[in-house]
Design a protein around this motif. Structure first.
Motif, PDB file in Angstrom:
ATOM      1  N   TYR A  37       2.168 -10.339  97.931  1.00 17.64           N
ATOM      2  CA  TYR A  37       2.730 -11.418  98.735  1.00 17.64           C
ATOM      3  C   TYR A  37       2.874 -12.652  97.856  1.00 17.64           C
ATOM      4  CZ  TYR A  37       1.875  -8.969 103.171  1.00 17.64           C
ATOM      5  OH  TYR A  37       1.908  -8.078 104.225  1.00 17.64           O
ATOM      6  N   GLN A  39       3.132 -16.873  97.980  1.00 16.61           N
ATOM      7  CA  GLN A  39       2.887 -18.061  98.790  1.00 16.61           C
ATOM      8  C   GLN A  39       3.351 -19.297  98.028  1.00 16.61           C
ATOM      9  OE1 GLN A  39      -1.237 -19.187  99.842  1.00 16.61           O
ATOM     10  NE2 GLN A  39      -0.501 -19.684 101.892  1.00 16.61           N
ATOM     11  N   SER A  42       5.037 -24.459 100.060  1.00 14.78           N
ATOM     12  CA  SER A  42       5.267 -24.742 101.480  1.00 14.78           C
ATOM     13  C   SER A  42       4.272 -23.995 102.377  1.00 14.78           C
ATOM     14  CB  SER A  42       6.698 -24.379 101.867  1.00 14.78           C
ATOM     15  OG  SER A  42       6.995 -23.070 101.444  1.00 14.78           O
ATOM     16  N   GLY A  43       3.602 -22.990 101.826  1.00 14.01           N
ATOM     17  CA  GLY A  43       2.485 -22.381 102.534  1.00 14.01           C
ATOM     18  C   GLY A  43       2.710 -21.048 103.199  1.00 14.01           C
ATOM     19  N   GLU A  44       3.949 -20.643 103.407  1.00 14.90           N
ATOM     20  CA  GLU A  44       4.136 -19.365 104.105  1.00 14.90           C
ATOM     21  C   GLU A  44       3.787 -18.191 103.197  1.00 14.90           C
ATOM     22  OE1 GLU A  44       6.515 -21.405 103.090  1.00 14.90           O
ATOM     23  OE2 GLU A  44       8.439 -20.388 102.783  1.00 14.90           O
ATOM     24  N   MET A  45       3.450 -17.077 103.792  1.00 15.61           N
ATOM     25  CA  MET A  45       3.128 -15.847 103.060  1.00 15.61           C
ATOM     26  C   MET A  45       4.338 -14.918 103.161  1.00 15.61           C
ATOM     27  SD  MET A  45      -0.004 -15.816 101.794  1.00 15.61           S
ATOM     28  CE  MET A  45      -0.634 -14.138 101.785  1.00 15.61           C
ATOM     29  N   PHE A  47       6.158 -11.403 102.119  1.00 14.98           N
ATOM     30  CA  PHE A  47       5.980 -10.041 101.605  1.00 14.98           C
ATOM     31  C   PHE A  47       7.000  -9.768 100.500  1.00 14.98           C
ATOM     32  CE2 PHE A  47       5.486  -5.624 101.247  1.00 14.98           C
ATOM     33  CZ  PHE A  47       6.725  -5.016 101.358  1.00 14.98           C
ATOM     34  N   PHE A  91      -0.415 -13.046  95.732  1.00 11.72           N
ATOM     35  CA  PHE A  91      -1.593 -12.328  96.196  1.00 11.72           C
ATOM     36  C   PHE A  91      -1.339 -10.828  96.181  1.00 11.72           C
ATOM     37  CE2 PHE A  91      -4.269 -15.744  97.677  1.00 11.72           C
ATOM     38  CZ  PHE A  91      -3.375 -16.777  97.936  1.00 11.72           C
TER      39      PHE A  91
ATOM     40  N   PHE B  91      -3.485 -18.139 109.818  1.00  9.35           N
ATOM     41  CA  PHE B  91      -2.263 -17.337 109.867  1.00  9.35           C
ATOM     42  C   PHE B  91      -2.396 -16.247 110.910  1.00  9.35           C
ATOM     43  CE2 PHE B  91       0.264 -18.813 106.370  1.00  9.35           C
ATOM     44  CZ  PHE B  91      -0.615 -19.248 105.398  1.00  9.35           C
ATOM     45  N   PHE B 103       3.816 -12.317 108.107  1.00  7.04           N
ATOM     46  CA  PHE B 103       3.019 -13.482 108.458  1.00  7.04           C
ATOM     47  C   PHE B 103       3.855 -14.563 109.138  1.00  7.04           C
ATOM     48  CE2 PHE B 103      -1.195 -13.179 106.362  1.00  7.04           C
ATOM     49  CZ  PHE B 103      -1.042 -11.937 105.777  1.00  7.04           C
TER      50      PHE B 103
END
Lengths: 116, 112
Positions: A37, A39, A42-45, A47, A91, B91, B103
């Motif tokens: 993943y 990140q 901006s913080g979003e995860m 895929f 990650f 999350f 997510f």
């Protein structure tokens, strides 16, 4: 013991070059899955790519490929032709178990910075 | 298709207050996961549901935390009373038949 290990310090790569992000894992389960993943700041995860333990071929998704070495228990992410937008935290995660009992364990992450 | 939706995106509250985080999974997904991310502990799984039933809540830090999934399209994570050490990004993720978890954008919680 840690199930997912990402030990590289912050990584730097020149724009347009390739970079490899390391991930090793530990499991006794013969059936498992490995994920990467992204990140961004901006913080979003997001895929990126998935590899199943029984998959014969290394997974590829556009500029992302997963170098899966089962005997060494490693699942390194290769990003080809790096772009400035690739600067982010990455990650590695592993799924153990099956069906309703499966869940992901994440590594600590690796920071990648792409230099123009 | 809409992705996982979380609300609020940001929450600032005072110690002792109740906090409720909300999540709407991707339609058709039958697994829902709640994670917490902090600098010190990384990304931790708190609890997950399958078909609205909690399967594993071993990651829930203590009794102050509770989660519910009253139907297939909605879940809540509640902290009561909140403490400064609960400050984190929370999350929600969902998955269907495929392995991949998707997510939401996360809720950034700050407890003063």
């Amino acid at each position: 013991a840690q199930k997912i290990t990402q030990t590289q310090p912050g990584m730097f790569v020149q724009e347009k070059e390739a970079v490899t992000l390391d991930c090793t894992y530990d499991t006794s389960d013969p059936s498992y899955g490995l994920f990467w993943y992204k990140q961004p700041s901006s913080g979003e995860m997001i895929f990126l790519i998935y590899q199943g333990s029984y998959d014969q071929q290394n997974a590829t998704e556009g500029r992302y490929s997963l170098n899966f070495q089962k005997a060494r228990k490693s699942a390194n992410l290769v990003i080809s032709a790096s772009q400035l937008g690739d600067s982010a935290m990455y990650f590695c995660a592993m799924r153990e178990g099956a069906g309703a009992n499966s869940k992901l364990t994440f590594g600590k992450g690796i920071t990648l910075s792409v230099r123009p | 298709d809409a992705g996982v939706i979380q609300s609020p995106r940001h929450e600032v509250t005072e110690m002792g207050q109740e906090v409720t985080l909300r999540c709407k999974p991707i339609s058709g997904h039958d697994y829902l996961f709640w994670y917490r991310q902090t600098m010190m502990r990384g990304l931790e799984l708190l609890i997950y549901f399958n078909n609205n039933v909690p399967i594993d809540d071993s990651g829930m830090p203590e009794d102050r935390f509770s989660a519910k999934m009253p139907n297939a399209s909605f879940s809540t994570l509640k902290i009561q009373p909140s403490e400064p050490r609960d400050s984190a990004v929370y999350f929600c993720a969902s998955r269907g038949i495929q392995e991949t978890q998707y997510f939401g954008p996360g809720t950034r919680l700050l407890v003063l």
